[in-house]
Write an enzyme that holds these catalytic residues in place. Structure first.
Site, PDB file in Angstrom:
ATOM      1  N   ASP A 116       1.101  -1.351   0.080  1.00 37.25           N
ATOM      2  CA  ASP A 116       0.013  -0.089  -0.078  1.00 37.25           C
ATOM      3  C   ASP A 116       0.491   1.088  -0.111  1.00 37.25           C
ATOM      4  O   ASP A 116       0.347   1.599  -0.950  1.00 37.25           O
ATOM      5  CB  ASP A 116      -0.921   0.569   1.261  1.00 37.25           C
ATOM      6  N   ASP A 134       7.381   3.997   3.233  1.00 40.04           N
ATOM      7  CA  ASP A 134       7.622   4.957   4.216  1.00 40.04           C
ATOM      8  C   ASP A 134       9.055   4.276   4.239  1.00 40.04           C
ATOM      9  O   ASP A 134       9.901   5.185   3.482  1.00 40.04           O
ATOM     10  CB  ASP A 134       6.386   4.685   5.312  1.00 40.04           C
ATOM     11  N   LYS A 147       6.517   7.605   0.382  1.00 39.21           N
ATOM     12  CA  LYS A 147       6.803   8.436   1.050  1.00 39.21           C
ATOM     13  C   LYS A 147       8.033   9.075   1.093  1.00 39.21           C
ATOM     14  O   LYS A 147       8.708   8.145   1.487  1.00 39.21           O
ATOM     15  CB  LYS A 147       5.803   8.660   2.317  1.00 39.21           C
ATOM     16  N   ASP A 204      -4.710   2.721   7.331  1.00 41.70           N
ATOM     17  CA  ASP A 204      -5.376   2.386   8.262  1.00 41.70           C
ATOM     18  C   ASP A 204      -4.913   2.962   9.285  1.00 41.70           C
ATOM     19  O   ASP A 204      -3.539   3.723   8.952  1.00 41.70           O
ATOM     20  CB  ASP A 204      -5.625   1.321   9.256  1.00 41.70           C
ATOM     21  N   ARG A 244      -9.587   1.843   6.331  1.00 46.88           N
ATOM     22  CA  ARG A 244      -9.836   0.785   5.203  1.00 46.88           C
ATOM     23  C   ARG A 244     -10.579   1.191   4.598  1.00 46.88           C
ATOM     24  O   ARG A 244     -10.103   1.525   3.576  1.00 46.88           O
ATOM     25  CB  ARG A 244      -8.875  -0.298   5.945  1.00 46.88           C
TER      26      ARG A 244
HETATM   27  P1  XMP Z   1       8.025   0.633   6.304  1.00 44.74           P
HETATM   28  O1  XMP Z   1       8.798  -0.038   6.651  1.00 44.74           O
HETATM   29  O2  XMP Z   1       7.721   1.173   4.785  1.00 44.74           O
HETATM   30  O3  XMP Z   1       6.562   0.913   6.525  1.00 44.74           O
HETATM   31  O4  XMP Z   1       8.023   2.460   6.816  1.00 44.74           O
HETATM   32  C1  XMP Z   1       5.595   1.358   5.680  1.00 44.74           C
HETATM   33  C2  XMP Z   1       4.249   1.212   6.636  1.00 44.74           C
HETATM   34  O5  XMP Z   1       4.054   1.691   7.602  1.00 44.74           O
HETATM   35  C3  XMP Z   1       2.223   1.648   7.777  1.00 44.74           C
HETATM   36  N1  XMP Z   1       2.269   3.811   7.660  1.00 44.74           N
HETATM   37  C4  XMP Z   1       1.340   4.169   7.102  1.00 44.74           C
HETATM   38  N2  XMP Z   1       0.326   3.752   7.512  1.00 44.74           N
HETATM   39  N3  XMP Z   1      -1.071   6.077   7.112  1.00 44.74           N
HETATM   40  C5  XMP Z   1      -0.792   4.466   7.215  1.00 44.74           C
HETATM   41  O6  XMP Z   1      -1.952   4.002   7.125  1.00 44.74           O
HETATM   42  C6  XMP Z   1       0.612   6.760   6.640  1.00 44.74           C
HETATM   43  O7  XMP Z   1       0.485   7.437   6.298  1.00 44.74           O
HETATM   44  C7  XMP Z   1       1.580   5.415   6.605  1.00 44.74           C
HETATM   45  N4  XMP Z   1       3.125   5.898   6.165  1.00 44.74           N
HETATM   46  C8  XMP Z   1       3.226   3.990   6.691  1.00 44.74           C
HETATM   47  C9  XMP Z   1       1.726   1.109   6.725  1.00 44.74           C
HETATM   48  O8  XMP Z   1       1.755  -0.096   7.644  1.00 44.74           O
HETATM   49  C10 XMP Z   1       3.244   0.695   5.746  1.00 44.74           C
HETATM   50  O9  XMP Z   1       2.447  -0.883   5.592  1.00 44.74           O
HETATM   51 MG    MG Z   2      -1.222   0.099   9.480  1.00 47.02          MG
END
Ligand code: XMP
Ligand code: MG
Length: 179
Positions: free
Chosen positions: A99, A102, A130, A158, A164
């Site tokens: 999805d 980050d 991101k 979420d 979601r």
């Molecule tokens: P990493 O390992 O790339 O993880 O830091 C990514 C996971 O972090 C969560 N995530 C978010 N979930 N809104 C969300 O709902 C956000 O803005 C967000 N940023 C990071 C998400 O679970 C993803 O799989």
């Molecule tokens: Mg999550």
């Protein structure tokens, strides 16, 4: 619009249109070769459902549920697998669906683990990217949208397991998670 959403970044229509474009890119990339799609639970499920309907090669579908953890300053590179894939992936073309990327830690670890199982190829498709908080350079073959460093919800994403189901991607109001 949901009362806890501050503003909408991408509407349902914009998301739908972009997924269709991504599917076209992915169809061209595989050129009819069979693919095992692995959707990373739970966030990528909405994206996966929309995307696979537009894929034109033989597709099998599986799920993995994993989270990475690092202990503050030391990046431990540990992956906790809560649910593993069930299909035999040795010798298969894998398309990993996320999805949002980050820090990149989770995807980095999942790719490393899957590569260790003798897959034929691994590609990744992420709906949202991101880049601001990236810690690990990760392989990103297909990206839906780059987004700013804000907490977003909807389209599978979420906060505390809520939102979601929103059909759009929205920025969550700070008042929901601060204090
Ligand atoms: P990493 O390992 O790339 O993880 O830091 C990514 C996971 O972090 C969560 N995530 C978010 N979930 N809104 C969300 O709902 C956000 O803005 C967000 N940023 C990071 C998400 O679970 C993803 O799989
Ligand atoms: Mg999550």
């Amino acid at each position: 619009m949901n009362e806890n959403v501050e503003r909408i970044l991408f509407t349902e229509e914009q998301l739908k249109y972009r997924v269709r474009e991504m599917a076209e890119e992915i169809n061209n990339y595989y050129n009819g070769e069979a693919v095992t799609v692995i959707s990373v639970l739970k966030g990528s499920v909405v994206f996966a459902v929309d995307l696979i309907k537009q894929l034109n090669m033989p597709v099998s579908l599986d799920f993995i549920c994993a989270s990475s953890y690092g202990s503050g300053t030391i990046s431990s590179g540990k992956l906790i697998i809560k649910k593993d894939v069930e299909l035999e992936i040795e010798g298969q073309n894998i398309l990993l669906l996320e999805d949002i990327i980050d820090t990149g830690e989770t995807l980095h670890e999942i790719i490393k683990m899957l590569k260790g199982r003798g897959t034929k190829s691994i590609a990744t498709a992420m709906m949202f990217n991101k880049p601001a908080r990236r810690k690990k350079a990760v392989q990103a073959d297909f990206i839906g949208f780059d987004i700013p460093d804000e907490f977003v919800v909807g389209y599978g994403l979420d906060y505390d397991e809520q939102y979601r189901n929103l059909p759009y991607l929205g920025v969550l109001k700070r008042s929901v998670y601060e204090e």
